[in-house]
Design a protein around this motif. Sequence first.
Motif, short mmCIF file in Angstrom:
data_model
loop_
_atom_site.label_atom_id
_atom_site.label_comp_id
_atom_site.label_asym_id
_atom_site.label_seq_id
_atom_site.Cartn_x
_atom_site.Cartn_y
_atom_site.Cartn_z
N LEU A 21 49.53 32.62 48.35
CA LEU A 21 49.70 33.75 47.22
C LEU A 21 51.27 34.21 47.56
O LEU A 21 51.44 34.77 48.71
N SER A 22 52.04 34.42 46.49
CA SER A 22 53.54 34.89 46.52
C SER A 22 53.40 36.40 46.19
O SER A 22 54.54 36.91 46.41
N ILE A 23 52.46 37.21 45.71
CA ILE A 23 52.30 38.45 45.41
C ILE A 23 51.37 38.94 46.23
O ILE A 23 50.34 38.43 46.82
N ASP A 24 51.17 40.44 46.14
CA ASP A 24 50.32 41.16 47.05
C ASP A 24 48.92 40.90 46.26
O ASP A 24 48.85 40.90 44.99
N ARG A 25 47.70 40.74 46.92
CA ARG A 25 46.56 40.20 46.40
C ARG A 25 45.90 41.59 45.37
O ARG A 25 45.35 41.30 44.64
N ASP A 26 46.38 42.65 45.84
CA ASP A 26 46.07 43.91 45.21
C ASP A 26 46.54 43.90 43.65
O ASP A 26 45.94 44.14 42.87
N GLU A 27 47.56 43.20 43.55
CA GLU A 27 48.17 43.21 42.07
C GLU A 27 47.22 42.20 41.43
O GLU A 27 47.08 42.40 40.34
N VAL A 28 46.95 41.03 42.11
CA VAL A 28 45.87 40.15 41.32
C VAL A 28 44.62 41.06 40.96
O VAL A 28 44.01 40.92 39.80
N GLU A 29 44.11 41.72 41.75
CA GLU A 29 42.97 42.45 41.57
C GLU A 29 43.00 43.51 40.52
O GLU A 29 42.33 43.36 39.55
N ASP A 30 43.99 44.19 40.41
CA ASP A 30 44.50 44.99 39.43
C ASP A 30 44.45 44.30 38.01
O ASP A 30 43.94 44.91 36.85
N ALA A 31 45.01 43.12 38.03
CA ALA A 31 45.33 42.50 36.74
C ALA A 31 44.04 42.02 36.30
O ALA A 31 43.52 42.10 35.20
N LEU A 32 43.19 41.50 37.03
CA LEU A 32 41.85 41.04 36.77
C LEU A 32 40.83 42.07 36.47
O LEU A 32 40.11 41.95 35.39
N THR A 33 41.07 43.19 37.08
CA THR A 33 40.41 44.36 36.57
C THR A 33 40.60 44.98 35.23
O THR A 33 39.69 45.29 34.35
N GLU A 34 42.01 44.76 34.97
CA GLU A 34 42.42 45.27 33.63
C GLU A 34 41.99 44.28 32.53
O GLU A 34 41.51 44.70 31.32
N ALA A 35 41.81 43.16 32.85
CA ALA A 35 41.53 41.84 31.95
C ALA A 35 40.06 41.88 31.45
O ALA A 35 39.55 41.60 30.39
N PHE A 36 39.28 42.40 32.50
CA PHE A 36 37.75 42.40 32.45
C PHE A 36 37.07 43.78 31.92
O PHE A 36 36.01 43.95 31.41
N ALA A 37 37.85 44.84 32.26
CA ALA A 37 37.75 46.24 31.77
C ALA A 37 36.08 46.33 32.08
O ALA A 37 35.67 46.21 33.28
N ALA A 38 35.29 46.72 31.33
CA ALA A 38 33.85 46.81 31.55
C ALA A 38 32.98 45.59 31.55
O ALA A 38 31.86 45.75 31.94
N ASP A 39 33.59 44.51 31.53
CA ASP A 39 33.09 43.34 31.48
C ASP A 39 32.99 42.70 32.83
O ASP A 39 32.30 41.50 33.14
N GLY A 40 33.50 43.21 33.78
CA GLY A 40 33.62 42.63 35.21
C GLY A 40 34.01 43.40 36.06
O GLY A 40 34.90 44.35 35.88
N GLU A 41 33.89 43.18 37.42
CA GLU A 41 34.42 43.76 38.56
C GLU A 41 34.36 43.15 39.75
O GLU A 41 33.81 42.16 39.99
N ILE A 42 35.42 43.40 40.42
CA ILE A 42 35.79 42.50 41.83
C ILE A 42 34.65 43.10 42.78
O ILE A 42 34.49 44.27 43.01
N THR A 43 34.07 42.27 43.30
CA THR A 43 32.81 42.63 44.27
C THR A 43 33.28 42.15 45.80
O THR A 43 32.52 42.61 46.76
N GLY A 44 34.15 41.54 46.04
CA GLY A 44 34.70 41.00 47.29
C GLY A 44 36.00 40.26 47.25
O GLY A 44 36.33 39.55 46.19
N ALA A 45 36.64 40.32 48.45
CA ALA A 45 37.92 39.68 48.59
C ALA A 45 38.23 39.44 49.99
O ALA A 45 37.88 40.26 50.80
N GLY A 46 39.33 38.55 50.07
CA GLY A 46 39.38 38.24 51.48
C GLY A 46 40.99 37.46 51.53
O GLY A 46 41.17 36.88 50.63
N SER A 47 41.55 37.37 52.88
CA SER A 47 42.81 36.47 52.88
C SER A 47 42.65 35.79 54.48
O SER A 47 42.22 36.89 55.38
#
Length: 77
Positions: free
Chosen positions: A8-34
């Motif tokens: 990953l060339s960017i911070d994982r938090d940026e990816v989490e934020d983008a996915l959270t925005e893309a899914f809004a009320a339709d989904g959530e990040i429930t786990g992560a690791g590196s």
Amino acid sequence: MEIVLEELSIDRDEVEDALTEAFAADGEITGAGSGMGRSHLDLEVAAGVDRGEAVERARAALAALGIEGSAEITVRD
């Protein structure tokens, strides 16, 4: 849905934020690791969301960050 990102060339938090925005009320990040050059995110998607639509939304969010090519998405029940 599990999203695995190689070198990953960017911070994982940026990816989490983008996915959270893309899914809004339709989904959530429930786990992560590196580790060992890989990152993964577990994204729980609401039952009423079509699988194909969910994958497209995730891919669009990753593409907007310029990292779609390094992602492997697996959808599980």
